[in-house]
Write a protein that holds these residues in place. Structure first.
Motif, short mmCIF file in Angstrom:
data_model
loop_
_atom_site.label_atom_id
_atom_site.label_comp_id
_atom_site.label_asym_id
_atom_site.label_seq_id
_atom_site.Cartn_x
_atom_site.Cartn_y
_atom_site.Cartn_z
N GLY A 1 15.97 1.35 7.62
CA GLY A 1 16.46 0.70 6.42
C GLY A 1 16.07 1.42 5.14
N LEU A 2 14.86 2.01 5.12
CA LEU A 2 14.45 2.72 3.92
C LEU A 2 15.43 3.84 3.58
N ARG A 3 16.01 4.44 4.62
CA ARG A 3 16.98 5.50 4.40
C ARG A 3 18.36 4.92 4.07
N PHE A 4 18.84 4.04 4.92
CA PHE A 4 20.20 3.53 4.75
C PHE A 4 20.33 2.66 3.51
N MET A 5 19.33 1.81 3.27
CA MET A 5 19.43 0.86 2.15
C MET A 5 19.34 1.56 0.80
N VAL A 6 18.74 2.74 0.76
CA VAL A 6 18.70 3.52 -0.48
C VAL A 6 19.90 4.45 -0.57
N PHE A 7 20.14 5.17 0.51
CA PHE A 7 21.16 6.22 0.52
C PHE A 7 22.58 5.63 0.45
N ALA A 8 22.82 4.59 1.28
CA ALA A 8 24.18 4.04 1.39
C ALA A 8 24.70 3.47 0.07
N PRO A 9 23.94 2.65 -0.66
CA PRO A 9 24.48 2.12 -1.94
C PRO A 9 24.77 3.22 -2.96
N ILE A 10 23.88 4.24 -3.03
CA ILE A 10 24.12 5.33 -3.98
C ILE A 10 25.41 6.06 -3.62
N MET A 11 25.59 6.32 -2.31
CA MET A 11 26.79 7.02 -1.85
C MET A 11 28.03 6.18 -2.09
N CYS A 12 27.91 4.88 -1.88
CA CYS A 12 29.06 3.99 -2.05
C CYS A 12 29.50 3.94 -3.52
N VAL A 13 28.54 3.63 -4.40
CA VAL A 13 28.85 3.52 -5.83
C VAL A 13 29.24 4.88 -6.39
N GLY A 14 28.45 5.92 -6.07
CA GLY A 14 28.74 7.26 -6.56
C GLY A 14 30.07 7.78 -6.06
N GLY A 15 30.39 7.48 -4.78
CA GLY A 15 31.67 7.92 -4.21
C GLY A 15 32.85 7.29 -4.91
N ARG B 1 2.08 -0.96 11.78
CA ARG B 1 0.68 -1.00 12.23
C ARG B 1 -0.09 -2.08 11.47
N ASP B 2 0.13 -2.17 10.15
CA ASP B 2 -0.59 -3.16 9.33
C ASP B 2 -0.18 -4.58 9.71
N ILE B 3 1.10 -4.79 9.98
CA ILE B 3 1.56 -6.13 10.40
C ILE B 3 0.92 -6.50 11.72
N PRO C 1 0.82 -1.23 0.00
CA PRO C 1 0.00 0.00 0.00
C PRO C 1 0.85 1.28 0.00
N TYR C 2 2.15 1.12 0.24
CA TYR C 2 3.00 2.31 0.37
C TYR C 2 3.96 2.46 -0.82
N ILE C 3 3.56 1.93 -1.97
CA ILE C 3 4.43 1.95 -3.16
C ILE C 3 4.82 3.38 -3.53
N TRP C 4 3.85 4.30 -3.53
CA TRP C 4 4.16 5.68 -3.92
C TRP C 4 5.07 6.35 -2.89
N ASN C 5 4.83 6.05 -1.62
CA ASN C 5 5.73 6.57 -0.59
C ASN C 5 7.16 6.09 -0.82
N LEU C 6 7.28 4.80 -1.14
CA LEU C 6 8.61 4.24 -1.41
C LEU C 6 9.26 4.92 -2.61
N SER D 1 9.56 7.37 7.64
CA SER D 1 8.94 7.14 8.96
C SER D 1 7.47 6.79 8.81
N ILE D 2 6.76 7.53 7.95
CA ILE D 2 5.34 7.23 7.70
C ILE D 2 5.19 5.81 7.16
N THR D 3 6.05 5.44 6.23
CA THR D 3 5.98 4.12 5.60
C THR D 3 6.27 3.01 6.62
N GLY D 4 7.37 3.18 7.37
CA GLY D 4 7.77 2.16 8.34
C GLY D 4 6.74 1.98 9.45
N MET D 5 6.27 3.08 10.01
CA MET D 5 5.30 3.00 11.11
C MET D 5 3.95 2.46 10.62
#
Length: 575
Positions: A130-144, A86-88, A10-15, A78-82
């Motif tokens: 994870g939504l932050r780190f898993m997206v941000f970290a790979p981009i920073m790693c490869v881009g760096g 709640r849904d789980i 349900p949070y595809i657009w948020n992602l 935060s909205i997506t994770g929380m």
């Protein structure tokens, strides 16, 4: 863990927007060292103040854009994770509600509580971070790496040596930590189990002076959990200093080799400074991944436990096509019923057959462990029979919708269960739209109105969790009132008079007789006085019917019943 991700649907657009904003933040962060190198090479080294102001302004704008993207990305993650957490939680609770008593017994109440609370929190925290780190970290790693390579190809060899070392270190630690995190959740279950038993059984513990031993029992479980957590944290504590040492050695290596290249006019000072920043960005991104490795194993263990709850198929399900009887009177029939608890060597009840008709009182009596409560638990289909059939109004209960079946039944359990709230709310639990007059009438029939009106706020008086501010007899009478207000076709009273004095017992049975003239009443009792006036008495012994009839008939024909009667009544009373 992957199975839990279905709750993100349900949070595809948020992602999508999280990825967009974090990608933009990463690009901005990667662009800043390049701007800085331009300022150093073409501004500071040449003394061009205008150039410094111009590119310094660009750096400020890029930094502000990066901050904005970071804030929005964090908010959406935060909205997506929380929301996903709640849904789980809703899904787990709904699934648990559909369990039969077999599933509850199999998993355990304490474990179900842990899985609905702590385990879901672990997954929820992972999603938010994870939504932050898993997206941000790979981009920073490869881009760096790409940006560092663009500044100086030779110095990039340093990263080619350092990064595999870091990844090997992280991978090794992960293989050790994952089993420990799994064990931690099991040990947390144990702590919850001991704690729950102590809180619910505090009266018994104090009565038998077992406070010291229970403290030791809790301390042992708590110490076991603590030792496991300390072991994990000791291992994790190695990561930070190891990473810092690697980062510092990397910086020294870059400065050392970069200095030589600057002295040979192969590299500029600004490019070396940018390269150091890119190297740090790459290594920080790996540290972010390391932080995730702290969270992922525990969340993975928790996700597996959550999936166990969601994947357990309830043993009792509604049929594809529910059959409803034309009659709603409440006739109950057992046809050669045999039932065994899972894992039991012998059946709890065997070859049980009898009829209970509307307008009649059917009493069930027998010694402890004779199968009385087991038998009546089959009527609302808390368990399914092994063989034979239980029929309500001529329809096998397995062919009826559970909701429709239980709507016909007013059930009073052996141990009264009350909920936190007012007296009126607890009685209205039997019928959500019950009027005040219906509640008052049910309380009067259940002989509860006298003590209710004596309470400070009457029917609006608050009942503590579990009804701890009421006596056993008061709780039993409220439970009976809750069943009466429903006005069902079938009343099942499982040893519901045990805490009442004989006078109240007699008044209550007289009131019930008037109130239930068109209903089927099934009473389980230990007292002979409670069942003497029943239209039919069923005597159980070791799960089998050894006698059936009225009181006077059974005294003559049934040895087991005669022994029960003689143990409770005098010769004069029997006569």
């Amino acid at each position: 863990m992957v199975k839990i991700f279905r709750f993100l649907k349900p949070y595809i657009w948020n992602l999508f927007w999280v990825i967009v904003f974090l990608f933009a933040q990463a690009i901005a962060e990667l662009y800043l060292p390049t701007l800085m190198s331009e300022v150093v090479n073409n501004g500071m080294m040449k003394g061009d103040t205008g150039y410094i102001w111009k590119y310094g302004s660009y750096m400020l704008l890029v930094a502000l854009g990066s901050s904005f993207c970071s804030i929005v990305g964090s908010y959406l993650s935060s909205i997506t994770g929380m929301g996903c957490g709640r849904d789980i939680r809703d899904s787990v609770f709904s699934r648990v509600e559909s369990y039969s008593l077999n599933e509850f017994d199999k998993i355990g109440t304490a474990s179900l509580i842990t899985r609905t609370t702590n385990d879901i929190i672990q997954v929820q925290t992972l999603l938010v971070m994870g939504l932050r780190f898993m997206v941000f970290a790979p981009i920073m790693c490869v881009g760096g790496i790409i940006m560092a390579y663009s500044k100086d190809k030779q110095l990039t060899l340093i990263l080619a040596v350092v990064l595999p070392v870091m990844l090997i270190l992280i991978g090794t630690l992960a293989t050790v930590i994952v089993p420990l995190f799994k064990a931690m959740q099991i040990k947390l279950d144990k702590v919850n189990l001991v704690l729950r038993e102590n809180l619910t059984g505090i009266r018994v513990i104090r009565a038998f002076n077992r406070l010291a031993s229970e403290n030791q029992r809790f301390e042992a479980a708590n110490r076991d959990l603590t030792d496991n957590a300390i072991r994990v944290n000791k291992i994790m504590a190695l990561i930070q200093p190891a990473m810092i040492i690697i980062m510092n050695l990397t910086s020294i290596a870059i400065i050392w080799f970069g200095g030589h290249r600057i002295s040979q006019n192969i590299m500029q000072v600004g490019d070396m400074m940018a390269f150091i920043q890119y190297a740090m960005q790459v290594m920080f991104s790996i540290i972010m991944v390391t932080i995730m490795f702290v969270m992922v194993p525990r969340a993975q263990a928790s996700a597996a436990r959550i999936n166990e709850v969601l994947e357990v198929e309830p043993g009792i399900k509604d049929p594809p096509e529910s059959i409803m009887s034309d009659s709603q009177r409440g006739h109950v029939e057992f046809r050669d019923v045999t039932f065994s608890y899972p894992g039991a060597e012998l059946p709890a009840i065997s070859n049980i057959s009898f009829n209970a008709s509307p307008g009649e009182v059917t009493a069930i009596i027998g010694g402890t462990g004779s199968g009385k409560s087991t038998l009546i638990n089959l009527i609302p289909r808390f368990y399914d029979v092994d063989s034979g059939s239980v029929l309500v109004d001529g329809v096998d209960v397995r062919q009826m919708n559970q909701k429709d079946l239980r709507a016909k039944i007013g059930f009073v359990p052996q141990t009264p269960v009350l909920f936190s709230g007012t007296v009126a709310e607890n009685i209205r639990y039997g019928k959500a739209d019950a009027t005040d007059e219906e509640i008052t009438h049910a309380a009067e029939v259940a002989q509860a109105s006298e003590f209710i009106t004596a309470l400070k706020d009457g029917y609006e008086s608050m009942i503590a969790q579990g009804g701890t501010n009421l006596s056993g007899g008061q709780k039993q009478r409220l439970s009976i009132a809750r069943a009466l207000v429903r006005k069902p076709g079938i009343y099942i009273l499982d040893d519901s008079f045990s805490a009442l004095d004989f006078k109240t017992d007699a008044r209550l049975r007289a009131g019930l007789k008037k109130e239930t003239t068109t209903s089927t009443v099934i009473i389980v009792a230990q007292r002979v006085g409670t069942v003497m006036d029943a239209d039919r008495i069923i005597v159980l012994d070791e799960g089998r019917i050894v006698g059936m009839g009225r009181h006077k008939e059974l005294i003559v024909s049934c040895n087991v019943y005669r022994e029960i009667v003689s143990s409770q009544l005098s010769e004069e009373e029997i006569a």
